[in-house]
Design a protein around this motif. Structure first.
Motif, PDB file in Angstrom:
ATOM      1  N   LEU A 140      -5.252   8.613   1.019  1.00  0.00           N
ATOM      2  CA  LEU A 140      -5.846   7.308   1.295  1.00  0.00           C
ATOM      3  C   LEU A 140      -7.020   7.015   0.366  1.00  0.00           C
ATOM      4  O   LEU A 140      -7.281   5.850   0.021  1.00  0.00           O
ATOM      5  CB  LEU A 140      -6.312   7.239   2.750  1.00  0.00           C
ATOM      6  CG  LEU A 140      -5.216   7.286   3.825  1.00  0.00           C
ATOM      7  CD1 LEU A 140      -5.823   7.234   5.214  1.00  0.00           C
ATOM      8  CD2 LEU A 140      -4.234   6.141   3.644  1.00  0.00           C
ATOM      9  N   GLU A 141      -7.731   8.053  -0.062  1.00  0.00           N
ATOM     10  CA  GLU A 141      -8.895   7.859  -0.925  1.00  0.00           C
ATOM     11  C   GLU A 141      -8.577   8.066  -2.413  1.00  0.00           C
ATOM     12  O   GLU A 141      -9.493   8.162  -3.231  1.00  0.00           O
ATOM     13  CB  GLU A 141     -10.014   8.821  -0.519  1.00  0.00           C
ATOM     14  CG  GLU A 141     -10.558   8.578   0.876  1.00  0.00           C
ATOM     15  CD  GLU A 141     -11.652   9.572   1.257  1.00  0.00           C
ATOM     16  OE1 GLU A 141     -12.494   9.225   2.093  1.00  0.00           O
ATOM     17  OE2 GLU A 141     -11.638  10.699   0.703  1.00  0.00           O
TER      18      GLU A 141
ATOM     19  N   ASP B  96       3.681  -0.122  11.005  1.00  0.00           N
ATOM     20  CA  ASP B  96       4.276  -1.366  10.475  1.00  0.00           C
ATOM     21  C   ASP B  96       3.248  -2.332   9.884  1.00  0.00           C
ATOM     22  O   ASP B  96       3.548  -3.510   9.687  1.00  0.00           O
ATOM     23  CB  ASP B  96       5.087  -2.089  11.566  1.00  0.00           C
ATOM     24  CG  ASP B  96       6.234  -1.241  12.084  1.00  0.00           C
ATOM     25  OD1 ASP B  96       6.818  -0.501  11.263  1.00  0.00           O
ATOM     26  OD2 ASP B  96       6.546  -1.316  13.282  1.00  0.00           O
ATOM     27  N   SER B  97       2.025  -1.863   9.624  1.00  0.00           N
ATOM     28  CA  SER B  97       1.014  -2.684   8.941  1.00  0.00           C
ATOM     29  C   SER B  97       0.758  -2.079   7.573  1.00  0.00           C
ATOM     30  O   SER B  97       0.439  -0.893   7.458  1.00  0.00           O
ATOM     31  CB  SER B  97      -0.283  -2.739   9.749  1.00  0.00           C
ATOM     32  OG  SER B  97      -0.081  -3.389  10.983  1.00  0.00           O
ATOM     33  N   GLU B  98       0.902  -2.901   6.540  1.00  0.00           N
ATOM     34  CA  GLU B  98       0.794  -2.404   5.167  1.00  0.00           C
ATOM     35  C   GLU B  98      -0.439  -2.980   4.487  1.00  0.00           C
ATOM     36  O   GLU B  98      -0.791  -4.152   4.681  1.00  0.00           O
ATOM     37  CB  GLU B  98       2.048  -2.788   4.392  1.00  0.00           C
ATOM     38  CG  GLU B  98       2.087  -2.230   2.979  1.00  0.00           C
ATOM     39  CD  GLU B  98       3.371  -2.584   2.267  1.00  0.00           C
ATOM     40  OE1 GLU B  98       3.304  -3.289   1.240  1.00  0.00           O
ATOM     41  OE2 GLU B  98       4.442  -2.155   2.752  1.00  0.00           O
ATOM     42  N   VAL B  99      -1.115  -2.150   3.705  1.00  0.00           N
ATOM     43  CA  VAL B  99      -2.300  -2.571   2.967  1.00  0.00           C
ATOM     44  C   VAL B  99      -2.352  -1.789   1.656  1.00  0.00           C
ATOM     45  O   VAL B  99      -1.790  -0.688   1.550  1.00  0.00           O
ATOM     46  CB  VAL B  99      -3.580  -2.325   3.812  1.00  0.00           C
ATOM     47  CG1 VAL B  99      -3.816  -0.846   4.012  1.00  0.00           C
ATOM     48  CG2 VAL B  99      -4.793  -2.980   3.177  1.00  0.00           C
ATOM     49  N   SER B 100      -3.004  -2.352   0.674  1.00  0.00           N
ATOM     50  CA  SER B 100      -3.123  -1.685  -0.620  1.00  0.00           C
ATOM     51  C   SER B 100      -4.131  -0.542  -0.532  1.00  0.00           C
ATOM     52  O   SER B 100      -5.175  -0.662   0.115  1.00  0.00           O
ATOM     53  CB  SER B 100      -3.565  -2.688  -1.682  1.00  0.00           C
ATOM     54  OG  SER B 100      -3.884  -2.031  -2.891  1.00  0.00           O
ATOM     55  N   LEU B 101      -3.815   0.564  -1.191  1.00  0.00           N
ATOM     56  CA  LEU B 101      -4.756   1.690  -1.233  1.00  0.00           C
ATOM     57  C   LEU B 101      -6.042   1.311  -1.957  1.00  0.00           C
ATOM     58  O   LEU B 101      -7.091   1.908  -1.719  1.00  0.00           O
ATOM     59  CB  LEU B 101      -4.104   2.893  -1.919  1.00  0.00           C
ATOM     60  CG  LEU B 101      -3.070   3.677  -1.111  1.00  0.00           C
ATOM     61  CD1 LEU B 101      -2.498   4.812  -1.947  1.00  0.00           C
ATOM     62  CD2 LEU B 101      -3.683   4.228   0.173  1.00  0.00           C
TER      63      LEU B 101
END
Length: 274
Positions: A203-204, A150-155
């Motif tokens: 992710l990368e 439930d934690s969102e971050v930009s790639l």
């Protein structure tokens, strides 16, 4: 490849399931031991004709059963879809095994505090590890979004991902560009080993420019200051516990441990924010 999902929870991982059973079984074993002791007291009271003691024990048993039934009813009503990933048979087996182990310790003249220490170590050792390794989320390369627990971050904020294989699971340590990842950004992601390569590549995958830093250096300094203060408090109480004896030394040791834990937490938050 646009979206890669993973799920590593107690419902899907036997390792997390074992950790949960060890923790809940320790608490259940302690309850089984107390129940066995209560049954022994009731039996001896009946044989001795001490019905007053029996009445007190039964009164406390009824109050405890009523409170337990109330909490169980509330849990079912508020969480009707609560997943029961641990069966009653598994919980009973783990509780009985723990009760036998704790009874063996008592039979070997182990101090009572050692028995409680075993339970506390099992609970506060297994549950944090299970919580840290529990992971569920996805990486969407088309939308440029990474979400875990439930934690969102930009790639675009992801710098690189380090992989550590631990048996059937893989632990991915996500590193962010300087100033790009916040305190809520996922740092440790545990995934099934067979999906680790795809998750890491996703992710990368972003080549976008990392977002600008919006961190406040004053917050970092304040967190480090709280951490240093907590460690100083822990050292003071540790010195106090070493100089005293008995209950005072025990209380000093407990306070020192808790202060050290909070010091480590503040320093970690300062490192994340820095």
């Amino acid at each position: 490849m646009t979206r890669v999902e993973w799920r590593h929870t107690a419902e899907t991982s036997s390792f997390l399931r074992a950790l949960a059973l060890a923790a809940f079984g320790a608490v259940g074993g302690l309850l089984v031991l107390v129940a066995a002791l209560a049954a022994f007291v009731v039996a001896t009271s009946l044989l001795a004709g001490e019905f007053a003691v029996l009445a007190v024990v039964l009164a406390f048993a009824l109050l405890g059963a009523r409170r337990l039934a109330t909490h169980a009813a509330l849990a079912r009503s508020e969480n009707g879809d609560l997943p029961a990933f641990l069966s009653a048979r598994e919980l009973v087996a783990a509780s009985v095994a723990w009760a036998a182990a704790l009874a063996a310790l008592l039979a070997l003249d182990a101090p009572v505090w050692a028995v409680f220490a075993c339970v506390l170590l099992a609970v506060f050792g297994c549950l944090p590890v299970a919580a840290a390794l529990r992971s569920e989320g996805y990486a969407d390369t088309e939308a440029g979004v990474f979400e875990a627990n439930d934690s969102e971050v930009s790639l675009a904020a992801v710098d690189r991902v380090d992989r550590y294989d631990l048996g059937p699971l893989a632990v991915l340590r996500v590193r962010y560009h300087d100033g790009a990842g916040g305190a809520s950004a996922p740092r440790i992601v545990a995934v099934p080993r067979e999906r680790a390569a795809r998750v890491r590549d996703a992710l990368e995958s972003s080549d976008a420019t990392p977002p600008e830093s919006d961190r406040n250096p004053a917050i970092t300094r304040a967190l480090y200051a709280f951490g240093v203060g907590s460690f100083a408090l822990a050292a003071a109480f540790a010195y106090f516990a070493a100089a005293e004896s008995g209950d005072a030394a025990l209380v000093g040791s407990y306070v020192a441990v808790f202060a050290a834990v909070f010091g480590a937490l503040f320093c970690w938050l300062g490192y994340v924010e820095g």
